[in-house]
Scaffold this active site. Structure first.
Site, PDB file in Angstrom:
ATOM      1  N   GLY A   4      -8.741  -9.256  -4.493  1.00  0.00           N
ATOM      2  CA  GLY A   4      -7.465  -9.090  -5.169  1.00  0.00           C
ATOM      3  C   GLY A   4      -6.569 -10.281  -4.895  1.00  0.00           C
ATOM      4  N   ARG A   5      -5.245 -10.064  -5.000  1.00  0.00           N
ATOM      5  CA  ARG A   5      -4.311 -11.175  -4.813  1.00  0.00           C
ATOM      6  C   ARG A   5      -4.492 -11.842  -3.448  1.00  0.00           C
ATOM      7  NH1 ARG A   5      -0.550  -7.298  -6.994  1.00  0.00           N
ATOM      8  NH2 ARG A   5       0.195  -7.857  -9.079  1.00  0.00           N
ATOM      9  N   GLY A  21       0.821  -1.208   0.000  1.00  0.00           N
ATOM     10  CA  GLY A  21       0.000   0.000   0.000  1.00  0.00           C
ATOM     11  C   GLY A  21       0.854   1.257   0.000  1.00  0.00           C
ATOM     12  N   GLY A  75       1.037  -8.908   9.230  1.00  0.00           N
ATOM     13  CA  GLY A  75       0.569  -9.690   8.085  1.00  0.00           C
ATOM     14  C   GLY A  75       1.685 -10.234   7.221  1.00  0.00           C
ATOM     15  N   SER A  76       2.718  -9.453   6.991  1.00  0.00           N
ATOM     16  CA  SER A  76       3.828  -9.899   6.139  1.00  0.00           C
ATOM     17  C   SER A  76       5.031 -10.349   6.945  1.00  0.00           C
ATOM     18  CB  SER A  76       4.248  -8.760   5.201  1.00  0.00           C
ATOM     19  OG  SER A  76       4.748  -7.648   5.943  1.00  0.00           O
ATOM     20  N   HIS A 135       0.049  -5.528  13.324  1.00  0.00           N
ATOM     21  CA  HIS A 135       0.347  -5.358  11.893  1.00  0.00           C
ATOM     22  C   HIS A 135       1.482  -6.282  11.456  1.00  0.00           C
ATOM     23  CE1 HIS A 135      -0.144  -2.272   8.421  1.00  0.00           C
ATOM     24  NE2 HIS A 135       0.164  -3.470   7.950  1.00  0.00           N
TER      25      HIS A 135
END
Length: 332
Positions: A157-158, A79, A288-289, A286
């Site tokens: 989306g992905r 983002g 997520g990745s 946060h």
């Protein structure tokens, strides 16, 4: 000609920095916390490149402080809602980002949050640690089944598709919504419906849409009122897609059963925020990745985008590709 100086706004995996150091003068903000706004403006002054994170506001004021020598901005994130893309484009500055690389890792976390909230894992762990596990109890900490449930995905989306692929293994019915149907939906067995129908029918609602003026507080008082009282909300997109005050009221009153959030508004949540006091609200910071492999690939991709911009080459992953289009001149 001197060596280009680049400012890196945070400590990132060495694999990314190792690409930059042989060819750039790397000015690193060596901390886990973001640089304050005045420090950010000072350190970017005269830099040829900026490698930033989603917590760094890249606006007109920062671009003015950087000066005309700034040739590229590269963000270690998918983002770019913290970056004023139009302002960068007007100045001819390409903006890099890291799409695709974190898709599977973030989808893993979204499903993990959904399962944890459904089976009340944080409450169960807290009960064990508090000494409340006295015996096997038929009704104690009974949660919701994920298998055979209906899952509504907001934004196919992905990442949304990766979540759908995982949940098909649980025998879930997949609904999705967005601005329009997407052709890839058939690959994951997802059916397009309008948002209101999705909210009414879903046992789980998981958010995977970007933050835009249209999606800010998309999940508000009215949206939450449409959900089943047994429904669970999962958000791994952007915190401001959900109205936090409305969510608190819905959770505290039992309007919905639970929520699991990787992103919040504000971010981070202060320790005394009312959402954190609710047993049916799971909040993680946060992440997520946040796998070693994915964060390393993100750092490498961000460094490669930065180096391409410094060389005057098109960025492989550019968030404002219009920067490469020739300006339109009015007819004479």
């Amino acid at each position: 000609m001197g060596v280009d100086r680049v400012f890196v706004t945070r400590r990132i995996p060495d694999e990314g920095l190792d690409l930059l150091r042989p060819v750039c003068a790397v000015d690193l903000w060596d901390d886990d916390l973001p640089p304050p706004a005045d420090v950010l403006r000072e350190r970017v002054r005269g830099a040829a490149g900026l490698l930033c994170l989603l917590t760094d506001p890249v606006d007109e004021a920062l671009l003015d402080a950087a000066g005309p020598g700034l040739r590229v901005v590269s963000q270690m994130a998918v983002g770019v809602d913290n970056i004023e893309l139009a302002a960068c484009t007007r100045r001819g500055i390409p903006v890099g980002h890291t799409p695709g690389v974190l898709t599977e890792t973030t989808a893993d976390l979204a499903v993990a949050l959904l399962l944890a909230a459904a089976r009340r894992l944080p409450e169960a762990q807290a009960a064990v640690r508090a000494g409340e596990w006295t015996t096997w109890k038929p009704l104690w900490l009974a949660g919701r089944d994920v298998h055979g449930s209906t899952v509504g995905i907001v934004g196919l989306g992905r990442i949304g598709r990766a979540v759908a692929r995982r949940l098909r293994g649980f025998g879930c019915r997949i609904l999705y919504t967005g601005p329009r149907p997407v052709p890839e939906a058939d690959e994951v067995g997802a059916r397009f419906v309008e948002l209101e129908e999705l909210l009414r029918r879903s046992d789980f609602v998981t958010l995977h849409c970007p933050l835009t003026p249209q999606t800010r507080h998309l999940i508000d008082e009215r949206a939450l009122a449409l959900m089943k009282p047994t429904a669970i909300l999962v958000n791994t997109s952007r915190g401001a897609v959900v109205d936090p005050d409305a969510l608190h009221r819905a959770l505290a009153s039992g309007r919905i059963a639970a929520a699991a959030l990787d992103v919040t508004d504000p971010e981070p949540l202060p320790p005394d925020h009312p959402l954190l006091a609710l047993p049916n609200c799971l909040v993680v910071p946060h992440i997520g990745s946040a796998s070693v492999a994915t964060r390393t690939r993100m750092a490498v991709m961000a460094a490669e985008n930065l180096l391409a911009g410094l060389r005057g080459e098109p960025l492989r992953h550019c968030a404002n590709p219009e920067v490469y289009r020739p300006p339109k001149h009015p007819p004479r």
